[in-house]
Design a protein around this motif. Sequence first.
Motif, mmCIF file in Angstrom:
data_model
loop_
_atom_site.group_PDB
_atom_site.id
_atom_site.type_symbol
_atom_site.label_atom_id
_atom_site.label_comp_id
_atom_site.label_asym_id
_atom_site.label_seq_id
_atom_site.Cartn_x
_atom_site.Cartn_y
_atom_site.Cartn_z
ATOM 1 N N ILE A 1 0.877 -1.168 0.000
ATOM 2 C CA ILE A 1 0.000 0.000 0.000
ATOM 3 C C ILE A 1 0.911 1.214 0.000
ATOM 4 O O ILE A 1 1.761 1.348 0.877
ATOM 5 C CB ILE A 1 -0.921 0.027 1.233
ATOM 6 N N LEU A 2 0.741 2.065 -0.989
ATOM 7 C CA LEU A 2 1.488 3.309 -1.053
ATOM 8 C C LEU A 2 0.614 4.370 -0.389
ATOM 9 O O LEU A 2 -0.435 4.742 -0.920
ATOM 10 C CB LEU A 2 1.797 3.681 -2.505
ATOM 11 N N PHE B 1 -3.399 0.871 -3.535
ATOM 12 C CA PHE B 1 -3.216 -0.555 -3.219
ATOM 13 C C PHE B 1 -2.661 -1.279 -4.439
ATOM 14 O O PHE B 1 -3.235 -1.204 -5.525
ATOM 15 C CB PHE B 1 -4.556 -1.181 -2.822
ATOM 16 N N ILE B 2 -1.553 -1.969 -4.238
ATOM 17 C CA ILE B 2 -0.874 -2.701 -5.309
ATOM 18 C C ILE B 2 -0.829 -4.176 -4.903
ATOM 19 O O ILE B 2 -0.310 -4.515 -3.840
ATOM 20 C CB ILE B 2 0.559 -2.172 -5.508
ATOM 21 N N ARG B 3 -1.395 -5.034 -5.755
ATOM 22 C CA ARG B 3 -1.374 -6.479 -5.469
ATOM 23 C C ARG B 3 -0.701 -7.200 -6.629
ATOM 24 O O ARG B 3 -1.139 -7.115 -7.766
ATOM 25 C CB ARG B 3 -2.784 -7.021 -5.257
ATOM 26 N N VAL C 1 -2.579 -5.067 2.637
ATOM 27 C CA VAL C 1 -3.811 -5.556 3.243
ATOM 28 C C VAL C 1 -4.876 -5.310 2.185
ATOM 29 O O VAL C 1 -4.951 -4.214 1.619
ATOM 30 C CB VAL C 1 -4.156 -4.782 4.538
ATOM 31 N N ALA C 2 -5.680 -6.300 1.899
ATOM 32 C CA ALA C 2 -6.677 -6.167 0.841
ATOM 33 C C ALA C 2 -7.665 -5.046 1.167
ATOM 34 O O ALA C 2 -8.136 -4.943 2.301
ATOM 35 C CB ALA C 2 -7.419 -7.481 0.645
ATOM 36 N N PRO C 3 -7.983 -4.211 0.161
ATOM 37 C CA PRO C 3 -8.986 -3.169 0.389
ATOM 38 C C PRO C 3 -10.387 -3.782 0.460
ATOM 39 O O PRO C 3 -10.593 -4.928 0.037
ATOM 40 C CB PRO C 3 -8.841 -2.273 -0.846
#
Length: 111
Positions: free
Chosen positions: A38-39, A51-53, A88-90
Amino acid sequence: MRALAGTAASGAGFRGMMRSLGLEEVLQMECLGTKSSILEIFTGRTRGRIFIRDGAIIHAEKDNLRGEVALYSLLALRGGEFNLLPFVAPAEQTIQGQWEFLLMEAARLRD
């Protein structure tokens, strides 16, 4: 990197301040490295998160904005601070596009 100033080792990574490095470059590094993070971006007036996954930008939020509008608004900021946080998943996934296109579109909108 000559842009790195005032670094201090902490844990398994580095902590410091990068000058003359834009959020686009930070996102590019995370996406090219297929990272998940997470930036978190903040200025005196605003706070937001991208959010970067697995190297894909999947969600952004800034104040009351969500999705691509929030992403483009954050990337339009010309100064501030950021932190890279563990992923952490949004609550929702609001962005579907390829990160390269998203960054090019952000640059187009700024111009």
